[in-house]
Enzyme design. Structure first.
Site, PDB file in Angstrom:
ATOM      1  N   CYS A   1      51.517  60.328  27.023  1.00  0.00           N
ATOM      2  CA  CYS A   1      51.230  59.592  28.260  1.00  0.00           C
ATOM      3  C   CYS A   1      52.527  59.173  28.950  1.00  0.00           C
ATOM      4  O   CYS A   1      53.454  58.676  28.298  1.00  0.00           O
ATOM      5  CB  CYS A   1      50.376  58.364  27.944  1.00  0.00           C
ATOM      6  SG  CYS A   1      49.868  57.481  29.431  1.00  0.00           S
TER       7      CYS A   1
ATOM      8  N   CYS B   1      53.258  51.386  28.358  1.00  0.00           N
ATOM      9  CA  CYS B   1      52.578  50.183  27.852  1.00  0.00           C
ATOM     10  C   CYS B   1      53.160  49.861  26.466  1.00  0.00           C
ATOM     11  O   CYS B   1      53.048  50.691  25.539  1.00  0.00           O
ATOM     12  CB  CYS B   1      51.077  50.414  27.762  1.00  0.00           C
ATOM     13  SG  CYS B   1      50.402  51.156  29.264  1.00  0.00           S
TER      14      CYS B   1
ATOM     15  N   CYS C   1      51.378  50.642  23.089  1.00  0.00           N
ATOM     16  CA  CYS C   1      50.582  51.854  22.912  1.00  0.00           C
ATOM     17  C   CYS C   1      51.287  52.982  22.156  1.00  0.00           C
ATOM     18  O   CYS C   1      52.352  53.455  22.571  1.00  0.00           O
ATOM     19  CB  CYS C   1      50.119  52.363  24.268  1.00  0.00           C
ATOM     20  SG  CYS C   1      49.003  53.782  24.095  1.00  0.00           S
TER      21      CYS C   1
ATOM     22  N   CYS D   1      32.489  56.044  23.595  1.00  0.00           N
ATOM     23  CA  CYS D   1      33.557  55.844  24.576  1.00  0.00           C
ATOM     24  C   CYS D   1      34.655  56.886  24.391  1.00  0.00           C
ATOM     25  O   CYS D   1      35.216  57.014  23.300  1.00  0.00           O
ATOM     26  CB  CYS D   1      34.135  54.439  24.427  1.00  0.00           C
ATOM     27  SG  CYS D   1      35.442  54.124  25.618  1.00  0.00           S
TER      28      CYS D   1
ATOM     29  N   CYS E   1      30.774  55.871  27.988  1.00  0.00           N
ATOM     30  CA  CYS E   1      31.879  55.047  28.483  1.00  0.00           C
ATOM     31  C   CYS E   1      33.121  55.936  28.483  1.00  0.00           C
ATOM     32  O   CYS E   1      33.244  56.827  27.631  1.00  0.00           O
ATOM     33  CB  CYS E   1      32.078  53.845  27.562  1.00  0.00           C
ATOM     34  SG  CYS E   1      33.458  52.775  28.028  1.00  0.00           S
TER      35      CYS E   1
ATOM     36  N   CYS F   1      33.837  47.702  32.040  1.00  0.00           N
ATOM     37  CA  CYS F   1      34.231  47.243  30.707  1.00  0.00           C
ATOM     38  C   CYS F   1      35.707  46.882  30.826  1.00  0.00           C
ATOM     39  O   CYS F   1      36.547  47.758  31.052  1.00  0.00           O
ATOM     40  CB  CYS F   1      34.021  48.377  29.699  1.00  0.00           C
ATOM     41  SG  CYS F   1      34.666  48.008  28.055  1.00  0.00           S
TER      42      CYS F   1
ATOM     43  N   ARG G   1      33.291  42.254  22.979  1.00  0.00           N
ATOM     44  CA  ARG G   1      33.532  43.171  21.845  1.00  0.00           C
ATOM     45  C   ARG G   1      34.738  42.733  21.016  1.00  0.00           C
ATOM     46  O   ARG G   1      35.844  42.527  21.545  1.00  0.00           O
ATOM     47  CB  ARG G   1      33.732  44.607  22.348  1.00  0.00           C
ATOM     48  CG  ARG G   1      33.912  45.612  21.194  1.00  0.00           C
ATOM     49  CD  ARG G   1      33.864  47.067  21.655  1.00  0.00           C
ATOM     50  NE  ARG G   1      32.723  47.296  22.510  1.00  0.00           N
ATOM     51  CZ  ARG G   1      32.802  47.618  23.790  1.00  0.00           C
ATOM     52  NH1 ARG G   1      33.962  47.789  24.362  1.00  0.00           N
ATOM     53  NH2 ARG G   1      31.713  47.777  24.509  1.00  0.00           N
TER      54      ARG G   1
HETATM   55  N1  SAM Z   1      45.212  55.480  29.354  1.00  0.00           N
HETATM   56  C1  SAM Z   1      44.129  54.659  29.711  1.00  0.00           C
HETATM   57  C2  SAM Z   1      44.517  53.266  30.095  1.00  0.00           C
HETATM   58  O1  SAM Z   1      45.531  52.788  29.651  1.00  0.00           O
HETATM   59  O2  SAM Z   1      43.760  52.641  30.836  1.00  0.00           O
HETATM   60  C3  SAM Z   1      43.050  54.601  28.659  1.00  0.00           C
HETATM   61  C4  SAM Z   1      43.404  54.535  27.200  1.00  0.00           C
HETATM   62  S1  SAM Z   1      44.229  53.049  26.654  1.00  0.00           S
HETATM   63  C5  SAM Z   1      44.695  53.473  25.025  1.00  0.00           C
HETATM   64  C6  SAM Z   1      42.916  51.861  26.524  1.00  0.00           C
HETATM   65  C7  SAM Z   1      43.267  50.464  26.079  1.00  0.00           C
HETATM   66  O3  SAM Z   1      43.530  50.453  24.698  1.00  0.00           O
HETATM   67  C8  SAM Z   1      44.479  49.792  26.667  1.00  0.00           C
HETATM   68  O4  SAM Z   1      44.265  49.280  27.938  1.00  0.00           O
HETATM   69  C9  SAM Z   1      44.735  48.673  25.685  1.00  0.00           C
HETATM   70  O5  SAM Z   1      44.042  47.521  26.073  1.00  0.00           O
HETATM   71  C10 SAM Z   1      44.151  49.235  24.377  1.00  0.00           C
HETATM   72  N2  SAM Z   1      45.205  49.467  23.389  1.00  0.00           N
HETATM   73  C11 SAM Z   1      46.102  50.470  23.375  1.00  0.00           C
HETATM   74  N3  SAM Z   1      46.936  50.384  22.319  1.00  0.00           N
HETATM   75  C12 SAM Z   1      46.545  49.280  21.631  1.00  0.00           C
HETATM   76  C13 SAM Z   1      47.027  48.646  20.454  1.00  0.00           C
HETATM   77  N4  SAM Z   1      48.081  49.121  19.787  1.00  0.00           N
HETATM   78  N5  SAM Z   1      46.395  47.553  20.010  1.00  0.00           N
HETATM   79  C14 SAM Z   1      45.345  47.052  20.690  1.00  0.00           C
HETATM   80  N6  SAM Z   1      44.854  47.605  21.815  1.00  0.00           N
HETATM   81  C15 SAM Z   1      45.453  48.695  22.292  1.00  0.00           C
HETATM   82  C1  DTB Z   2      39.796  48.863  24.243  1.00  0.00           C
HETATM   83  O1  DTB Z   2      39.783  47.755  24.780  1.00  0.00           O
HETATM   84  N1  DTB Z   2      40.286  49.110  23.034  1.00  0.00           N
HETATM   85  C2  DTB Z   2      40.148  50.501  22.692  1.00  0.00           C
HETATM   86  C3  DTB Z   2      39.380  51.068  23.906  1.00  0.00           C
HETATM   87  N2  DTB Z   2      39.309  49.973  24.783  1.00  0.00           N
HETATM   88  C4  DTB Z   2      39.774  52.303  24.513  1.00  0.00           C
HETATM   89  C5  DTB Z   2      41.409  51.158  22.322  1.00  0.00           C
HETATM   90  C6  DTB Z   2      42.109  50.513  21.156  1.00  0.00           C
HETATM   91  C7  DTB Z   2      43.288  51.339  20.813  1.00  0.00           C
HETATM   92  C8  DTB Z   2      43.957  50.866  19.578  1.00  0.00           C
HETATM   93  C9  DTB Z   2      45.146  51.702  19.210  1.00  0.00           C
HETATM   94  C10 DTB Z   2      44.864  53.166  19.092  1.00  0.00           C
HETATM   95  O2  DTB Z   2      44.167  53.587  18.166  1.00  0.00           O
HETATM   96  O3  DTB Z   2      45.347  53.902  19.982  1.00  0.00           O
HETATM   97 FE1  SF4 Z   3      49.033  55.604  28.476  1.00  0.00          FE
HETATM   98 FE2  SF4 Z   3      48.615  54.162  26.317  1.00  0.00          FE
HETATM   99 FE3  SF4 Z   3      49.261  52.964  28.585  1.00  0.00          FE
HETATM  100 FE4  SF4 Z   3      46.825  54.143  28.332  1.00  0.00          FE
HETATM  101  S1  SF4 Z   3      47.586  52.371  27.197  1.00  0.00           S
HETATM  102  S2  SF4 Z   3      48.234  54.271  30.080  1.00  0.00           S
HETATM  103  S3  SF4 Z   3      47.372  55.853  26.999  1.00  0.00           S
HETATM  104  S4  SF4 Z   3      50.569  54.370  27.432  1.00  0.00           S
END
Ligand code: SAM
Ligand code: DTB
Ligand code: SF4
Length: 347
Positions: free
Chosen positions: A73, A77, A80, A117, A148, A208, A280
């Site tokens: 990506c 973030c 992430c 989802c 979702c 959501c 959730r």
């Molecule tokens: N790329 C898209 C976005 O960022 O909207 C969708 C996927 S992203 C992984 C979805 C959500 O996962 C993020 O907005 C964040 O709230 C959650 N997330 C990602 N990494 C995480 C982590 N290490 N621990 C907890 N929540 C996480």
């Molecule tokens: C949300 O609030 N949490 C989920 C889902 N929406 C997409 C993602 C959690 C991701 C946790 C780290 C990972 O496995 O990437």
């Molecule tokens: Fe990309 Fe992860 Fe950020 Fe979603 S949360 S935009 S997958 S870097």
């Protein structure tokens, strides 16, 4: 001189307050902070009172996640593992084919999930990505699951195309308070998130939207996040509260973990301020332990991510979750039927 019991007495009970109604003009950060600061058991009691009034069936939604486009990506973030710029060991992969997604969705449904989802590691999908997602959504919907997706920023026409394909919910998190956002991600603005949420709502897709705690934020930022969510007009249909999964290689990997009782407080305040939302208990359950999860259910959480994996990190074993719910006398929610025997046979 011996001290009296009275000098050491801890105040266990404060006077009960009536459940909170939406304050005129919306929730201020201070009003949310005041709730977060209440004695824990008073707060949980109030949240449970609100919860019972709005969710008499006391069911727990089981939502399964699948990463349909993993890694690589371009966003940064700080939490992430899928950001290309961080060395987390997650490799960029191609989008999954329909067959593979269907196999996963079928397995999730057979295990008792009602919502499926699909996540993609995109900043924003291209129109050709939306076409492929529409195929996946229609196929998953065909299994009788609620659908979702979480794909990044959406334009209005893209949200409409997903709605037409059968999308029930779109996940797009605000993650934290506006004031802390730039400490966590610098490749987009808070306002970008709000615009996508408006496009989703306008297309008739349910919202959501939640956030993450345990990212080194101050308590006021937690209050700020909840106030933002609760003041969205209307507040989201479902609210995922994630506890940061600290992945080595991400900038937030060494964040101070949140006190588990403070996590319970966030759940309780989400319930009080957004009474009809599915709240959730999301990422981070592996670190919480069963007793704290039980407190979270008491505080009004009524949904979990269910399945051995989140997107790329682990989640409690599905069988262990079924057993936990059964031990607590809680049951899974069957979205498509009204029968009450809603957990898999093992529950
Ligand atoms: N790329 C898209 C976005 O960022 O909207 C969708 C996927 S992203 C992984 C979805 C959500 O996962 C993020 O907005 C964040 O709230 C959650 N997330 C990602 N990494 C995480 C982590 N290490 N621990 C907890 N929540 C996480
Ligand atoms: C949300 O609030 N949490 C989920 C889902 N929406 C997409 C993602 C959690 C991701 C946790 C780290 C990972 O496995 O990437
Ligand atoms: Fe990309 Fe992860 Fe950020 Fe979603 S949360 S935009 S997958 S870097």
């Amino acid at each position: 001189m011996p001290t009296t019991q009275a000098t050491h007495a801890v105040q266990l009970h404060t006077r009960p307050r009536p459940p909170q109604a939406l304050p005129e003009g919306g929730w201020t950060v201070q009003a949310v902070q005041d709730l977060l600061d209440r004695p824990l058991l008073d707060l949980v009691h109030e949240a449970q009172t609100v919860h019972r009034a709005h969710w008499p069936d006391a069911s727990i939604e089981l939502a399964t996640l699948l990463s349909v486009k993993t890694g690589g990506c371009p966003e940064n973030c700080g939490y992430c593992p899928q950001a290309a710029e961080f060395d987390t060991g997650v490799k960029a992969q191609k989008m999954l084919e329909v067959d593979e997604v269907l196999r996963n969705a079928q397995a999730a449904r057979d295990a008792g999930a009602t919502r499926f989802c699909m996540g993609a590691a995109w900043r924003a999908p291209k129109d050709r990505d939306i076409e492929k997602m529409a195929e996946l959504i229609a196929a998953v919907k065909g299994l009788g699951l609620e659908t979702c997706a979480t794909l990044g920023m959406l334009e209005a026409h893209q949200a409409r195309a997903l709605k037409e394909a059968g999308l029930d919910y779109y996940n797009h998190n605000l993650d934290t308070a506006p004031e802390y956002y730039q400490d966590v991600v610098s490749t987009r603005q808070y306002q970008d998130r709000l615009e996508t949420l408006e496009n989703v709502r306008a297309a008739g897709v349910k919202v959501c939207c939640g956030g993450i705690v345990g990212m080194g934020e101050a308590p006021v930022h937690r209050a700020g996040l909840i106030a933002q969510l609760a003041n969205l007009g209307p507040y989201p249909d479902s609210v995922p509260i994630n506890s940061l999964v600290r992945v080595p290689g991400t900038p937030l990997a060494d964040s101070e973990p949140i006190d588990p009782f403070d996590f319970v407080r966030v759940i309780a305040v989400a319930r009080i301020t957004m009474p009809k939302a599915r709240v959730r208990l999301s990422a981070g359950r592996q670190q919480l332990g069963e007793a704290v999860q039980a407190l979270c259910f008491m505080a009004g959480a009524n949904s979990i991510f269910y399945g051995d994996k989140l997107l790329v990190t682990g989640n409690p074993d599905a069988q262990a979750d079924v057993q936990l719910l059964a031990r607590l006398g809680l049951r899974g929610y069957q979205a498509t039927t009204s029968v009450d025997d809603t957990l898999p046979a093992t529950a």
